[in-house]
Design a protein around this motif. Structure first.
Motif, PDB file in Angstrom:
ATOM      1  N   GLY A 161       0.699  -1.262   0.047  1.00 15.25           N
ATOM      2  CA  GLY A 161      -0.037   0.026   0.015  1.00 15.25           C
ATOM      3  C   GLY A 161       0.905   1.424  -0.056  1.00 15.25           C
ATOM      4  O   GLY A 161       1.906   1.650  -0.616  1.00 15.25           O
ATOM      5  N   ASP A 169       4.780   5.422  -1.629  1.00 14.37           N
ATOM      6  CA  ASP A 169       5.370   6.640  -1.178  1.00 14.37           C
ATOM      7  C   ASP A 169       6.920   6.425  -1.354  1.00 14.37           C
ATOM      8  O   ASP A 169       7.624   7.401  -1.610  1.00 14.37           O
ATOM      9  CB  ASP A 169       4.993   7.106   0.203  1.00 14.37           C
ATOM     10  CG  ASP A 169       3.547   7.498   0.071  1.00 14.37           C
ATOM     11  OD1 ASP A 169       2.876   7.511  -0.959  1.00 14.37           O
ATOM     12  OD2 ASP A 169       2.875   7.812   1.157  1.00 14.37           O
ATOM     13  N   ASP A 205       2.230   5.955   7.235  1.00 15.24           N
ATOM     14  CA  ASP A 205       2.191   4.873   8.142  1.00 15.24           C
ATOM     15  C   ASP A 205       2.748   3.517   7.513  1.00 15.24           C
ATOM     16  O   ASP A 205       2.875   3.609   5.966  1.00 15.24           O
ATOM     17  CB  ASP A 205       0.848   4.353   8.642  1.00 15.24           C
ATOM     18  CG  ASP A 205      -0.209   4.735   7.717  1.00 15.24           C
ATOM     19  OD1 ASP A 205      -0.005   4.286   6.195  1.00 15.24           O
ATOM     20  OD2 ASP A 205      -1.387   5.111   7.993  1.00 15.24           O
ATOM     21  N   ARG A 247      -7.951  -7.026  -5.141  1.00 22.16           N
ATOM     22  CA  ARG A 247      -9.202  -6.172  -4.187  1.00 22.16           C
ATOM     23  C   ARG A 247      -8.784  -4.921  -3.799  1.00 22.16           C
ATOM     24  O   ARG A 247      -9.495  -4.136  -3.246  1.00 22.16           O
ATOM     25  CB  ARG A 247      -9.712  -7.148  -3.295  1.00 22.16           C
ATOM     26  CG  ARG A 247      -8.848  -7.499  -1.976  1.00 22.16           C
ATOM     27  CD  ARG A 247      -9.104  -6.471  -0.875  1.00 22.16           C
ATOM     28  NE  ARG A 247      -7.820  -6.319   0.023  1.00 22.16           N
ATOM     29  CZ  ARG A 247      -7.629  -5.599   0.879  1.00 22.16           C
ATOM     30  NH1 ARG A 247      -8.156  -4.320   0.700  1.00 22.16           N
ATOM     31  NH2 ARG A 247      -6.483  -5.774   1.627  1.00 22.16           N
ATOM     32  N   ASP A 302     -17.456   0.347  -3.057  1.00 24.53           N
ATOM     33  CA  ASP A 302     -17.247   1.289  -1.929  1.00 24.53           C
ATOM     34  C   ASP A 302     -17.043   2.717  -2.598  1.00 24.53           C
ATOM     35  O   ASP A 302     -15.861   3.055  -2.946  1.00 24.53           O
ATOM     36  CB  ASP A 302     -15.868   0.911  -1.201  1.00 24.53           C
ATOM     37  CG  ASP A 302     -15.281   1.696  -0.099  1.00 24.53           C
ATOM     38  OD1 ASP A 302     -16.311   2.675   0.113  1.00 24.53           O
ATOM     39  OD2 ASP A 302     -14.340   1.452   0.534  1.00 24.53           O
ATOM     40  N   ARG A 335      -7.867  12.124  -3.149  1.00 25.20           N
ATOM     41  CA  ARG A 335      -6.909  12.296  -2.181  1.00 25.20           C
ATOM     42  C   ARG A 335      -5.470  12.115  -2.727  1.00 25.20           C
ATOM     43  O   ARG A 335      -4.538  12.661  -2.659  1.00 25.20           O
ATOM     44  CB  ARG A 335      -7.318  11.701  -0.976  1.00 25.20           C
ATOM     45  CG  ARG A 335      -6.126  11.600   0.225  1.00 25.20           C
ATOM     46  CD  ARG A 335      -6.936  11.476   1.588  1.00 25.20           C
ATOM     47  NE  ARG A 335      -7.200  10.004   1.664  1.00 25.20           N
ATOM     48  CZ  ARG A 335      -6.449   9.096   2.293  1.00 25.20           C
ATOM     49  NH1 ARG A 335      -5.124   9.509   2.509  1.00 25.20           N
ATOM     50  NH2 ARG A 335      -6.786   7.900   2.401  1.00 25.20           N
ATOM     51  N   LYS A 337      -2.444  14.684  -3.309  1.00 27.38           N
ATOM     52  CA  LYS A 337      -1.140  14.258  -2.232  1.00 27.38           C
ATOM     53  C   LYS A 337       0.122  14.089  -3.193  1.00 27.38           C
ATOM     54  O   LYS A 337       0.921  14.639  -2.964  1.00 27.38           O
ATOM     55  CB  LYS A 337      -1.602  13.160  -1.428  1.00 27.38           C
ATOM     56  CG  LYS A 337      -0.356  12.564  -0.819  1.00 27.38           C
ATOM     57  CD  LYS A 337      -0.524  11.481   0.078  1.00 27.38           C
ATOM     58  CE  LYS A 337       0.783  10.739   0.545  1.00 27.38           C
ATOM     59  NZ  LYS A 337       0.873   9.826   1.705  1.00 27.38           N
ATOM     60  N   ARG A 391     -17.736   7.569   9.284  1.00 27.14           N
ATOM     61  CA  ARG A 391     -16.765   7.296   8.208  1.00 27.14           C
ATOM     62  C   ARG A 391     -16.432   8.557   7.331  1.00 27.14           C
ATOM     63  O   ARG A 391     -14.965   8.731   7.099  1.00 27.14           O
ATOM     64  CB  ARG A 391     -16.832   6.172   7.333  1.00 27.14           C
ATOM     65  CG  ARG A 391     -15.849   5.570   6.368  1.00 27.14           C
ATOM     66  CD  ARG A 391     -16.022   3.993   5.741  1.00 27.14           C
ATOM     67  NE  ARG A 391     -15.096   3.868   5.033  1.00 27.14           N
ATOM     68  CZ  ARG A 391     -15.132   3.344   3.742  1.00 27.14           C
ATOM     69  NH1 ARG A 391     -16.284   2.783   3.342  1.00 27.14           N
ATOM     70  NH2 ARG A 391     -13.991   2.963   2.955  1.00 27.14           N
TER      71      ARG A 391
HETATM   72  P1  ATP Z   1      -1.981   6.755   3.275  1.00 25.95           P
HETATM   73  O1  ATP Z   1      -1.861   5.777   4.290  1.00 25.95           O
HETATM   74  O2  ATP Z   1      -0.758   7.702   2.546  1.00 25.95           O
HETATM   75  O3  ATP Z   1      -3.075   7.845   3.327  1.00 25.95           O
HETATM   76  P2  ATP Z   1      -2.549   4.163   1.967  1.00 25.95           P
HETATM   77  O4  ATP Z   1      -2.602   3.814   0.497  1.00 25.95           O
HETATM   78  O5  ATP Z   1      -1.696   3.549   2.763  1.00 25.95           O
HETATM   79  O6  ATP Z   1      -2.297   5.979   1.845  1.00 25.95           O
HETATM   80  P3  ATP Z   1      -4.647   3.376   3.705  1.00 25.95           P
HETATM   81  O7  ATP Z   1      -5.887   3.860   3.943  1.00 25.95           O
HETATM   82  O8  ATP Z   1      -3.641   3.455   4.827  1.00 25.95           O
HETATM   83  O9  ATP Z   1      -4.146   3.906   2.561  1.00 25.95           O
HETATM   84  O10 ATP Z   1      -4.958   1.802   3.066  1.00 25.95           O
HETATM   85  C1  ATP Z   1      -3.853   1.020   3.024  1.00 25.95           C
HETATM   86  C2  ATP Z   1      -3.887   0.205   1.675  1.00 25.95           C
HETATM   87  O11 ATP Z   1      -5.412  -0.650   1.967  1.00 25.95           O
HETATM   88  C3  ATP Z   1      -4.253   1.014   0.521  1.00 25.95           C
HETATM   89  O12 ATP Z   1      -2.943   1.194  -0.082  1.00 25.95           O
HETATM   90  C4  ATP Z   1      -4.978   0.041  -0.291  1.00 25.95           C
HETATM   91  O13 ATP Z   1      -4.018  -0.878  -0.872  1.00 25.95           O
HETATM   92  C5  ATP Z   1      -6.065  -0.807   0.629  1.00 25.95           C
HETATM   93  N1  ATP Z   1      -7.161   0.026   0.821  1.00 25.95           N
HETATM   94  C6  ATP Z   1      -7.506   0.870   1.600  1.00 25.95           C
HETATM   95  N2  ATP Z   1      -8.814   1.651   1.427  1.00 25.95           N
HETATM   96  C7  ATP Z   1      -9.327   0.811   0.573  1.00 25.95           C
HETATM   97  C8  ATP Z   1     -10.580   0.540  -0.147  1.00 25.95           C
HETATM   98  N3  ATP Z   1     -11.733   1.546   0.484  1.00 25.95           N
HETATM   99  N4  ATP Z   1     -10.883  -0.454  -1.263  1.00 25.95           N
HETATM  100  C9  ATP Z   1      -9.799  -0.935  -1.438  1.00 25.95           C
HETATM  101  N5  ATP Z   1      -8.533  -0.927  -1.103  1.00 25.95           N
HETATM  102  C10 ATP Z   1      -8.201  -0.138  -0.075  1.00 25.95           C
END
Ligand code: ATP
Ligand code: MG
Length: 469
Positions: free
Chosen positions: A60, A65, A74, A158, A203, A212, A216, A243
């Motif tokens: 993720g 990043d 994180d 997914r 979703d 976002r 970003k 949420r």
């Molecule tokens: P950041 O933490 O920088 O905001 P992130 O990509 O890590 O970005 P998170 O919300 O921490 O976002 O989610 C971690 C991972 O989980 C995402 O990178 C994505 O792969 C998956 N994920 C999160 N939310 C969803 C969603 N609504 N549908 C599908 N996959 C999701």
């Protein structure tokens, strides 16, 4: 190294992304990420799970990043172990969530989020799975619970965007790319995995996430992923308000709120989140747009400078342009001006909370910032000194400057307060005496031409900003 890495990958990955069941594998000589760049806690979680015989990867945002040379917010881990199996491996772990069960492994203030590989489940209109504990769909196709576990390949499919479906094996520093995410990172594209309409219906929050990440990372939303957003934006009304509050904070407090706001407007996502604001923006795009953009720009500046921001100031600014129409409506119904102002504020916040559950610790200060706008013009006698002592004075004063900068006519009230804070006691008495007796117009936003150039403000960082209280 990063530039070279992206250049090296340019030609072989320029082709159209395909859905793939075997990943592109990047060995550690093909990408710049090293174990030493990662959170040591995340690495220790991955090591521990692998030693216990499970598959475990960093996944993720952190992989995405790091490839873009951005400090990850994180570190998320994906594993073949179930939440219960993960919890059994760590003393400091807690299972959380219902819609989506996760394990949080705590290391002091750092939390490593561990998710079990999940499968995408087929959606059909007559889904009769509503009572299942593992997976459940709403009739619109929205996933209500998502606890169907699967393989690593399933897990990649997914995930929301290709750039979020990169898996880093921290022990051998290998990246697995199942959705051509590296290609999209290189071309700076936010692209949904799979059919965009279906993925947004599953979703709708993914529409907000698209915006976002685009803001970003300064990426474009790939055209097929962008196309259905305006049409499907109303689906956000079905998302629980708690949420949405979390998501809106992520949108506005990530340091790119001004750009995010532009994208929300462009993709018609503002109305389902802030209906009254969207109407005000249509009625008076110049003033409403300017006030909101200024508030968001100063939020972004504060975040970049490492200063604190309070969501209350932001929400106060987002909703302020919607107030006058509501006040006039109530006054036309026979309510006197001051009670109409209070009732309008009350109604507006109550309605907004139906959409986005703003907690009381923020909604109360919103009212206080607004009430302050009515009180700041009334300075006679001891009132000015009492206002100065009010804990909400600073936010109220900053908000006044914001309104003036957006073009509201207040008769030089902002400058008066700036001076009042700077002068000594006897000069203050003079300033009060010199106040000409004139009708003290409250917060009704009459307009003037926007002043050009910067203005003098009181105190360091006093920049019409979302000050922390
Ligand atoms: P950041 O933490 O920088 O905001 P992130 O990509 O890590 O970005 P998170 O919300 O921490 O976002 O989610 C971690 C991972 O989980 C995402 O990178 C994505 O792969 C998956 N994920 C999160 N939310 C969803 C969603 N609504 N549908 C599908 N996959 C999701
Ligand atoms: Mg993350």
């Amino acid at each position: 190294m990063l530039k070279k890495f992206l250049q090296k990958l340019r030609s072989p990955l320029r082709r159209k992304p395909l859905k793939r069941s075997s990943p592109i594998v990047l060995n550690n000589n093909q990408h710049p990420l090293r174990r030493a760049d990662l959170s040591r806690y995340a690495v220790s979680v991955v090591d521990r799970l692998q030693q216990a015989g499970y598959q475990a990867y960093l996944v993720g945002g952190c992989v995405r990043d790091l490839l873009l040379n951005i400090n990850p917010k994180d570190f998320d881990v994906a594993t073949s172990a179930t939440p219960e199996q993960v919890r059994a491996e760590f003393r400091n772990a807690r299972v959380i969530g219902r819609r989506f069960k996760l394990v949080h492994v705590h290391f002091g203030r750092e939390i490593i989020e561990v998710a079990t590989f999940r499968a995408n489940h087929a959606i059909c209109d007559d889904d009769d799975d509503h009572d299942s504990n593992q997976s459940s769909h709403h009739e619109s196709g929205r996933i209500l619970r998502d606890n169907v576990y699967g393989t690593l390949e399933d897990d990649a499919q997914r995930r929301d965007f290709t750039i979020n479906a990169l898996y880093l094996d921290a022990s051998c520093e290998r990246i697995l790319d199942y959705a051509n995410g590296v290609h999209d990172i290189q071309n700076r594209l936010v692209r949904l995995i799979g059919d965009p309409q279906q993925r947004y219906k599953e979703d709708p929050v993914r529409m907000l996430r698209a915006v976002r990440f685009a803001a970003k990372l300064d990426f474009d939303i790939e055209p097929h992923s962008a196309a259905p957003i305006a049409l499907l934006a109303p689906l956000l009304r079905e998302i629980p308000s708690a949420r949405l509050f979390d998501e809106v904070l992520k949108l506005l407090l990530a340091g790119q709120a001004e750009r995010t706001f532009e994208l929300l407007v462009e993709h018609e996502l503002l109305a389902p989140l802030f209906p009254a604001t969207a109407r005000a923006l249509k009625r008076d795009p110049g003033y409403a747009g300017e006030l909101i953009r200024l508030a968001l720009a100063s939020t972004d500046a504060r975040i970049q400078q490492g200063k604190t921001v309070t969501p209350a100031f932001l929400f106060a600014a987002m909703l302020w342009p919607a107030l006058p129409a509501r006040v006039i409506e109530l006054q036309n119904g026979g309510m006197p001006p001051i009670p109409a102002m209070h009732e309008a504020a009350h109604q507006l916040i109550a309605e907004q909370c139906q959409r986005i559950a703003i907690p009381k610790r923020f909604s109360i200060p919103i009212r206080e910032i607004w009430d302050m706008q009515e009180r700041l013009p009334r300075r006679q006698g001891k009132r000015a000194d009492l206002l100065l002592e009010n804990p909400r004075f600073r936010a109220g004063y900053d908000f006044l400057l914001l309104r003036e900068d957006a073009g509201e006519q207040t008769g030089g009230l902002g400058d008066w307060w700036t001076d009042y804070q700077e002068v000594n006691d006897s000069e203050r008495r003079n300033m009060i005496r010199n106040l000409v007796a004139k009708p003290e117009d409250g917060a009704a936003p009459a307009r003037k031409k926007r002043r050009s150039g910067s203005r003098k403000r009181r105190g360091p960082g006093a920049d019409a900003s979302p000050t922390n209280d």
